[in-house]
Scaffold this motif. Structure first.
Motif, PDB file in Angstrom:
ATOM      1  N   VAL B 121       0.844  -1.198   0.000  1.00  0.00           N
ATOM      2  CA  VAL B 121       0.000   0.000   0.000  1.00  0.00           C
ATOM      3  C   VAL B 121       0.875   1.241   0.000  1.00  0.00           C
ATOM      4  O   VAL B 121       0.648   2.204  -0.738  1.00  0.00           O
ATOM      5  CB  VAL B 121      -0.940   0.001   1.221  1.00  0.00           C
ATOM      6  CG1 VAL B 121      -1.667   1.327   1.335  1.00  0.00           C
ATOM      7  CG2 VAL B 121      -1.940  -1.135   1.100  1.00  0.00           C
ATOM      8  N   ARG B 123       3.879   1.492  -1.157  1.00  0.00           N
ATOM      9  CA  ARG B 123       4.463   1.614  -2.487  1.00  0.00           C
ATOM     10  C   ARG B 123       3.437   2.192  -3.466  1.00  0.00           C
ATOM     11  O   ARG B 123       3.736   3.027  -4.289  1.00  0.00           O
ATOM     12  CB  ARG B 123       4.917   0.238  -2.950  1.00  0.00           C
ATOM     13  CG  ARG B 123       6.184   0.272  -3.747  1.00  0.00           C
ATOM     14  CD  ARG B 123       6.507  -1.114  -4.206  1.00  0.00           C
ATOM     15  NE  ARG B 123       7.443  -1.793  -3.349  1.00  0.00           N
ATOM     16  CZ  ARG B 123       7.508  -3.126  -3.237  1.00  0.00           C
ATOM     17  NH1 ARG B 123       6.645  -3.888  -3.869  1.00  0.00           N
ATOM     18  NH2 ARG B 123       8.409  -3.680  -2.488  1.00  0.00           N
ATOM     19  N   GLY B 124       2.183   1.726  -3.305  1.00  0.00           N
ATOM     20  CA  GLY B 124       1.100   2.198  -4.181  1.00  0.00           C
ATOM     21  C   GLY B 124       0.884   3.688  -4.019  1.00  0.00           C
ATOM     22  O   GLY B 124       0.777   4.419  -4.990  1.00  0.00           O
ATOM     23  N   LEU B 127       3.819   5.669  -5.474  1.00  0.00           N
ATOM     24  CA  LEU B 127       3.727   5.724  -6.933  1.00  0.00           C
ATOM     25  C   LEU B 127       2.703   6.761  -7.356  1.00  0.00           C
ATOM     26  O   LEU B 127       2.930   7.540  -8.272  1.00  0.00           O
ATOM     27  CB  LEU B 127       3.289   4.352  -7.468  1.00  0.00           C
ATOM     28  CG  LEU B 127       4.413   3.398  -7.865  1.00  0.00           C
ATOM     29  CD1 LEU B 127       3.824   2.082  -8.313  1.00  0.00           C
ATOM     30  CD2 LEU B 127       5.260   4.005  -8.973  1.00  0.00           C
ATOM     31  N   GLU B 128       1.572   6.740  -6.650  1.00  0.00           N
ATOM     32  CA  GLU B 128       0.490   7.648  -6.985  1.00  0.00           C
ATOM     33  C   GLU B 128       0.933   9.097  -6.856  1.00  0.00           C
ATOM     34  O   GLU B 128       0.745   9.907  -7.747  1.00  0.00           O
ATOM     35  CB  GLU B 128      -0.683   7.391  -6.047  1.00  0.00           C
ATOM     36  CG  GLU B 128      -2.019   7.741  -6.648  1.00  0.00           C
ATOM     37  CD  GLU B 128      -3.123   7.215  -5.771  1.00  0.00           C
ATOM     38  OE1 GLU B 128      -3.411   7.888  -4.788  1.00  0.00           O
ATOM     39  OE2 GLU B 128      -3.644   6.134  -6.070  1.00  0.00           O
TER      40      GLU B 128
END
Lengths: 650, 155
Positions: B121, B123-124, B127-128
């Motif tokens: 999460v 990392r997500g 990235l976002e």
């Protein structure tokens, strides 16, 4: 014919070993001809094992008692059905069935992929033939079904009476299809590790093989349960016998694998975990075969034992070392950059489903080996019996059911609050209402209320999904409701097939919960003319009938059965004394309805006609078998070609 | 001990003599479920219907009739056959491991799954954020460039 087939069987391990080496050499040295030669050798192995199998059948049907195997496991009075079943009635025949099945499956795989996966196939062939070589080696040098006796007896021993049940035909064959079937995804996984082609292509190609193996393993377990129910005569269908546990464990890890590969296919994640799961599943399949065939642990399956145990242990060790070494070697390439938007998502629910399935497999494994651990540590022999497995696994299975309701409907990456409310509000209300109805209806046992309510939750989520899909098609495509319903399933078979499989599992869960929690039993001793009751059934014992048949002497009790004063019919639980077998065989009599089974066991009698009975009422057992049929239906749907598949499955 | 054996014999004898319907005995069943049949069948005394199981059930009933508790009856059988007669490991000492290890495994596994998910999460989100910033930067640069050109043309 047996001599010719013996020769074929003698040569076949060499051919299989050659096929393995040729495939490896072909890819290392780049010799195309050698690869073709390896392929042809696999066809030859299939031909040889087919010849050997036909020869064994021929010898059994032709009553060739000069063969030790035929003399040990068949007799002249056996019907054709059981004579054919005697093929796998003993160790040697079972191993031949394993080897024959693998050879046929390997042939299908090689044929299917003759133009595909050129990089993977040599290694797939090598792994399949490596496994085949082991079984053929056992068959040739340790446990040949074609050993001749010095003197031909006039008749054989016949099949163990317990094995003379239709289950004998279906249980071992389906179970073996499951065990053997897992060799194929395992072989592809190893090939992917060796070549370093660790994408999702091999997963797509093995989806159907995994489903095939998983389904047959499950079906084999169900057939075994049904057989135990009607033949072993103790009133239950699952006794957590070590061999039962051994066939259940790969099914659990196989189920976890079936789910987690979806994440790899969609998100390129969990690559290492999937490898671990398929390695464990295959190793457990070999372990299951080993337990059944070696008689290492005391079990209801110890019909034929031999000294092949150490060989199996060696082979199992080899598989584990080889697989783990390969996996460790490739760990760097299996790293995936997973990312998620929220902790509440389809991915996370799948991970927890995997954790619980593997947890249940581990709990079962731990219980199975704990007596050995205890003896090693404390020097005290202890038992880990059925109540342990029931107590430990029950909460885990309930948690799995919860996730079964949640997983399919929660959004990928991130489940929004709207998504959660939209999918779970109605099922949640239905569950609460149902729990209340149960409570008001007098069902207060907490396990029962929780288990049945959770089953309702899962069914509600699935029905809602079917309803919404059908309604959407009806509105947007103007299809009639019935057409919309069928098209919905047809347009996405893996998904809706999966829902049917879940429904089947829920039916099984309901049957298991009801029959475990609400079993009613009464043990009675009756004189002719006396009556006894169990639940609302009244049984009047009319007397014993004794009569001989061609192969046995039957002692059957005659009981007149009525329920709430209404006559239902007569039932006849019996004991059968088979010729040549000291122990009598219990033949229970079961009256089945959707609500409950009335299950009668004749446990003994006196000369004056007094008889002892166990009278059991098992609620909803038939739901387990119906669940099996729904499972079959769902698997077939999921198995059919789907338009979404760009690459044809294996 | 003698008394117990005598009772067993007596009850067994009476059972043979008087073949009347026996009562469904929940207490006997509950105890029988905690004992393994010793005929080698791998079933509990409650499930097996061999002679050995029947004899063990009679013994349970006989001792129960003496007013002994479930624990005393189980202890009697352990004295006779050893711990191996119990259908489940006792929940004390080393045997506790049999019960605890599966759940401990699941709890540890759940911890590992949670940590892995949290990493994903994180990392997500990272990235976002990067993506949003990059897009914003690119857009701003484009507008600035257009503004510069327009201003130049205006001049």
């Amino acid at each position: 014919m047996p001599d010719l087939s013996n020769a074929a069987l003698l040569v076949s391990p060499l051919v299989a070993a050659y096929a393995m080496v040729a495939a490896l050499l072909a890819v290392r040295k780049g010799y195309g001809e050698l690869l073709q030669s390896s392929r042809n050798s696999i066809y030859v192995v299939a031909a040889f094992t087919t010849i050997a199998s036909i020869a064994l059948l021929y010898a059994l049907i032709g009553r060739d008692f000069s063969l030790k195997y035929v003399a040990e496991y068949s007799s002249r009075d056996m019907t054709l059905f059981y004579t054919i079943s005697a093929f796998w009635g003993g160790n040697e025949g079972s191993l031949l069935l394993w080897a024959w099945t693998l050879a046929i499956l390997a042939t299908v795989v090689v044929w299917q992929n003759r133009e595909r996966h050129r990089d993977l196939m040599p290694y797939v062939m090598a792994v399949m033939m490596g496994t085949e070589t082991f079984f053929l080696f056992l068959l040739t040098f340790i446990a040949s079904p074609f050993t001749r006796l010095a003197v031909t007896p006039p008749d054989g021993n016949g099949l163990n009476p317990l094995l003379q049940n239709p289950g004998m035909f279906f249980h071992p064959t389906t179970l073996y299809l499951g065990y053997v079937g897992f060799t194929i995804p395992y072989a592809f996984a190893m090939a992917a590790l060796i070549t370093g082609n660790l994408g999702s292509e091999w997963l797509k190609s093995t989806r159907r093989w995994t489903l095939f193996a998983w389904f047959f393993l499950g079906l084999g377990n169900l057939f075994g349960a049904q057989w135990a129910y009607v033949e072993l005569g103790w009133g239950g269908y699952w006794g957590w016998d070590p061999v039962e546990s051994a066939s259940f464990m790969p099914w659990l890890t196989g189920t976890a694998y079936l789910h987690s590969v979806m994440i790899q296919q969609r998100r390129s994640a969990l690559k290492v975990w999937n490898m671990v799961l398929i390695i464990v599943t295959f190793a457990l399949s070999i372990f299951g075969t080993m337990l059944t065939r070696s008689g290492i642990l005391s079990s209801v399956h110890t019909f034929g034992q031999s000294n092949i145990g150490p060989m199996f242990v060696g082979f199992l060790g080899l598989i584990v070392i080889f697989s783990v070494a390969l996996l460790v070697e490739r760990l760097d390439r299996l790293q995936s950059e997973n990312e998620l938007d929220s902790l509440v998502s389809r991915e996370s629910s799948f991970l927890f489903n995997n954790l619980l399935l593997v947890g249940a497999a581990f709990a079962t494994f731990w219980g199975t080996v704990f007596p050995l651990v205890s003896e090693a540590v404390r020097g005290v022999k202890i038992t880990v019996g059925p109540p342990f497995f029931n107590q430990v696994n029950a909460p885990i299975f309930l948690a799995i059911i919860v996730l079964m309701g949640i997983c399919p409907l929660i959004g990928w990456r991130r489940a929004s609050t709207e998504n959660l409310i939209r999918n779970f509000l109605y099922p949640f209300i239905a569950t609460m209402v149902f729990a209340l109805v149960l409570f008001v209806g007098g069902i207060r046992e907490s396990y029962a209320v929780v288990a049945f309510s959770l089953c309702v939750f899962v069914v509600a989520t699935i029905l809602l999904e079917f309803y919404r899909g059908t309604r959407a098609r009806h509105r947007t495509l103007s299809e009639g409701y019935l057409a919309a319903f069928f098209n919905l399933i047809w347009q996405n078979k893996p998904r809706y097939g999966g829902y049917f499989v879940h429904l089947g599992i829920i039916l099984i869960a309901v049957g298991v919960a009801a029959s475990s929690l609400y079993k009613v039993e009464n043990q009675v001793t009756l004189r002719p003319g006396e009556s006894a009751t169990v639940k609302d059934y009244n049984l009047t014992y009319k007397g014993l009938n004794q009569y001989p048949t061609a192969s046995k002497q039957v002692v059957a009790a005659n009981l007149e059965v009525s329920q709430n004063g209404k006559y239902l019919g007569n039932m006849a639980p019996a004991k059968e004394f088979h010729r040549g077998h000291e122990q009598p065989n219990t033949e229970v009599d079961v009256r089945t309805t959707l609500i409950e089974d009335l299950y009668l066991i004749l446990t003994g009698w006196e000369d004056d006609g007094t008889a002892n009975f166990r009278l059991i009422v098992n609620p909803m057992v038939v739901w387990i078998w119906i669940g099996g049929v729904v499972l079959l239906f769902g698997t077939v749907i999921a198995f059919l070609p789907d338009r979404r598949e760009r690459v044809g499955g294996g | 001990m003698k008394r117990i054996l005598l009772t067993i014999l007596l009850v067994g004898f009476l059972n043979l003599m008087i073949a009347t319907p026996a009562l469904a005995d929940g207490a006997v069943d509950a105890i029988a479920n905690e004992l393994m049949c010793q005929c080698g069948c791998t079933k509990t005394v409650a499930s097996c219907d061999c002679g050995t199981a029947e004899q063990m059930r009679q013994t349970i009933k006989a001792i129960l009739d003496q007013g002994k508790s479930k624990e005393e009856i189980l202890a009697y059988f352990v004295g006779q056959y050893g711990e191996v007669v119990l259908s489940t490991p006792t929940k004390k000492g080393f045997n506790l491991a049999a019960w605890v290890v599966p759940f401990a495994g699941i709890v540890l596994g759940a911890g590992a799954v949670y940590l892995a998910l949290r990493k994903w999460v994180f990392r997500g989100q990272e990235l976002e954020e990067v993506t949003v910033e990059e897009v914003a930067d690119a857009e701003v640069a484009e507008y600035e460039e257009r503004l510069r050109r327009d201003l130049a043309a205006f001049k």
